[in-house]
Design an enzyme around this catalytic site. Structure first.
Site, PDB file in Angstrom:
ATOM      1  N   ASP A 115       0.664  -1.415  -0.065  1.00 31.62           N
ATOM      2  CA  ASP A 115      -0.015   0.095   0.095  1.00 31.62           C
ATOM      3  C   ASP A 115       0.864   1.272   0.044  1.00 31.62           C
ATOM      4  O   ASP A 115       2.037   1.201   0.400  1.00 31.62           O
ATOM      5  CB  ASP A 115      -0.972   0.045   1.330  1.00 31.62           C
ATOM      6  CG  ASP A 115      -2.263  -1.004   1.089  1.00 31.62           C
ATOM      7  OD1 ASP A 115      -2.391  -0.952  -0.103  1.00 31.62           O
ATOM      8  OD2 ASP A 115      -2.656  -1.389   1.928  1.00 31.62           O
ATOM      9  N   LYS A 145      -2.426   4.313  -4.074  1.00 40.17           N
ATOM     10  CA  LYS A 145      -2.972   5.158  -4.951  1.00 40.17           C
ATOM     11  C   LYS A 145      -2.213   5.471  -6.350  1.00 40.17           C
ATOM     12  O   LYS A 145      -1.138   5.416  -6.454  1.00 40.17           O
ATOM     13  CB  LYS A 145      -3.124   6.554  -4.180  1.00 40.17           C
ATOM     14  CG  LYS A 145      -4.038   6.723  -3.037  1.00 40.17           C
ATOM     15  CD  LYS A 145      -4.288   8.135  -2.822  1.00 40.17           C
ATOM     16  CE  LYS A 145      -5.129   8.176  -1.592  1.00 40.17           C
ATOM     17  NZ  LYS A 145      -6.189   7.993  -1.013  1.00 40.17           N
ATOM     18  N   MET A 203      -7.348   8.911   9.565  1.00 41.15           N
ATOM     19  CA  MET A 203      -7.931   9.366   8.183  1.00 41.15           C
ATOM     20  C   MET A 203      -8.942  10.715   8.830  1.00 41.15           C
ATOM     21  O   MET A 203     -10.058  10.850   8.124  1.00 41.15           O
ATOM     22  CB  MET A 203      -8.939   8.329   7.615  1.00 41.15           C
ATOM     23  CG  MET A 203      -7.794   7.243   7.183  1.00 41.15           C
ATOM     24  SD  MET A 203      -8.787   5.711   6.523  1.00 41.15           S
ATOM     25  CE  MET A 203      -9.226   4.832   7.832  1.00 41.15           C
TER      26      MET A 203
HETATM   27  C1  LIG Z   1      -6.160   3.289   6.018  1.00 38.47           C
HETATM   28  S1  LIG Z   1      -5.681   3.665   7.652  1.00 38.47           S
HETATM   29  C2  LIG Z   1      -4.654   2.328   7.964  1.00 38.47           C
HETATM   30  C3  LIG Z   1      -4.132   2.469   9.199  1.00 38.47           C
HETATM   31  C4  LIG Z   1      -3.245   1.182   9.510  1.00 38.47           C
HETATM   32  N1  LIG Z   1      -3.718  -0.097   9.384  1.00 38.47           N
HETATM   33  C5  LIG Z   1      -2.547   1.340  10.962  1.00 38.47           C
HETATM   34  O1  LIG Z   1      -2.788   0.126  11.847  1.00 38.47           O
HETATM   35  O2  LIG Z   1      -1.852   2.307  11.391  1.00 38.47           O
HETATM   36  C6  LIG Z   1      -4.661   5.126   7.053  1.00 38.47           C
HETATM   37  C7  LIG Z   1      -4.521   6.154   8.228  1.00 38.47           C
HETATM   38  O3  LIG Z   1      -3.627   5.741   9.228  1.00 38.47           O
HETATM   39  C8  LIG Z   1      -2.772   6.832   9.676  1.00 38.47           C
HETATM   40  N2  LIG Z   1      -1.488   6.822   9.729  1.00 38.47           N
HETATM   41  C9  LIG Z   1      -1.034   5.612   9.028  1.00 38.47           C
HETATM   42  N3  LIG Z   1       0.340   5.621   9.430  1.00 38.47           N
HETATM   43  C10 LIG Z   1       0.684   6.957   9.849  1.00 38.47           C
HETATM   44  C11 LIG Z   1       1.710   7.327  10.138  1.00 38.47           C
HETATM   45  N4  LIG Z   1       3.005   7.031  10.090  1.00 38.47           N
HETATM   46  N5  LIG Z   1       1.761   8.667  10.645  1.00 38.47           N
HETATM   47  C12 LIG Z   1       0.637   9.430  10.770  1.00 38.47           C
HETATM   48  N6  LIG Z   1      -0.655   8.619  10.513  1.00 38.47           N
HETATM   49  C13 LIG Z   1      -0.744   7.562   9.986  1.00 38.47           C
HETATM   50  C14 LIG Z   1      -3.368   8.216   8.883  1.00 38.47           C
HETATM   51  O4  LIG Z   1      -4.542   8.501   9.606  1.00 38.47           O
HETATM   52  C15 LIG Z   1      -3.912   7.422   7.736  1.00 38.47           C
HETATM   53  O5  LIG Z   1      -4.859   8.354   6.846  1.00 38.47           O
END
Ligand SMILES: C[S@@+](CC[C@H](N)C(=O)[O-])C[C@H]1O[C@@H](n2cnc3c(N)ncnc32)[C@H](O)[C@@H]1O
Length: 250
Positions: free
Chosen positions: A42, A64, A177
């Site tokens: 991803d 994306k 998100m």
């Molecule tokens: C589709 S969700 C996936 C979450 C992922 N499975 C997890 O456990 O962290 C994607 C969202 O996770 C958050 N996210 C993931 N990695 C991040 C990071 N390194 N810093 C800040 N937000 C993060 C953001 O809000 C992003 O829009």
């Protein structure tokens, strides 16, 4: 009745890649990426994580595309099934943890329905990674007895967010998100009784070298976020424990 997976069919591992820093991978995730025939990844998977793949490993991007459209979920499911049926060992690499807002449950169900063996490797979810990166805990026996993970992503047809429940004391709220909905989050929480001086954090690319951290209050969240220029992907964290960050000036 139970049927065994034929030996000629490959296996799909749903693997959590953690929040970005490759050092936060589990040993099992690193081993599986290094052994995989194919890695389907991803957009939130850190580039350093992919360097662990074999030189002959096929890397397939499912995030994306140039037009900013995510590969539709049914197409990703079919891709994983087709690769497994070719006898490949497939790592489906997802940011954070595959079962936290990662559609890991949907992919697992589709694979199982197709008779494909699935293994799951948990990863450090963004909430844990970002809180650590910003230097505050998600729970603390004096400040927060629970941590709640909430999606800010609005599904088609809308959704019901239980604002009264989220506004209770003694919890840390983590919005995944949620950047586009920051004004609504601040307005609703304050309208439901959360004090405007409640500490709040916004963390983008947490654990990565280019991470951005905003530490503010709920009342100042919307203007401070606009001034900071922080864009998705980022987390919004609201709660008393945020004030334990060394960046808190309240
Ligand atoms: C589709 S969700 C996936 C979450 C992922 N499975 C997890 O456990 O962290 C994607 C969202 O996770 C958050 N996210 C993931 N990695 C991040 C990071 N390194 N810093 C800040 N937000 C993060 C953001 O809000 C992003 O829009």
């Amino acid at each position: 009745m139970k049927t065994a997976t034929p030996a000629s069919i490959g296996k799909v591992w749903l693997v959590g890649a953690g929040p970005g820093d490759a050092d936060l991978l589990t040993l099992k995730a690193a081993r599986l990426v290094g052994e995989a025939d194919v890695v389907v990844y991803d957009n939130l998977v850190g580039g350093d994580v992919l360097k662990l793949a074999r030189p002959d490993c096929q890397l397939i991007y499912a995030g994306k595309k140039a037009a900013n459209h995510t590969l539709p979920q049914p197409e990703i499911n079919d891709l994983l099934i087709d690769l497994a049926r070719l006898g490949k060992t497939v790592v489906r690499l997802k940011g954070g943890d595959p079962f936290i807002f990662g559609r890991g449950g949907e992919e697992m169900a589709a694979l199982r329905a197709a008779g494909i063996e699935v293994g799951v490797v948990p990863g450090v979810t963004a909430a844990a990674g970002c809180a650590a990166a910003a230097g505050f805990p998600l729970t603390h026996r004096h400040h927060a007895q629970s941590a709640v993970f909430v999606t800010g992503h609005r599904q088609h047809g809308g959704e019901i967010i239980d604002w009264p429940a989220l506004s209770r004391t003694g919890q840390t709220l983590v919005f995944y998100m949620g950047i586009a909905r920051a004004p609504e989050i601040a307005t609703e929480l304050i309208a439901h009784g959360v004090p405007g001086d409640m500490p709040a954090a916004v963390i983008r690319h947490g654990t990565l070298p280019d991470q951005q951290i905003l530490i503010t209050t709920l009342a100042a969240l919307t203007p401070d976020l606009a001034t900071s220029g922080i864009r998705p992907p980022a987390l919004i964290i609201v709660g008393r424990t945020v004030a334990l960050s060394p960046l808190w000036e309240g």
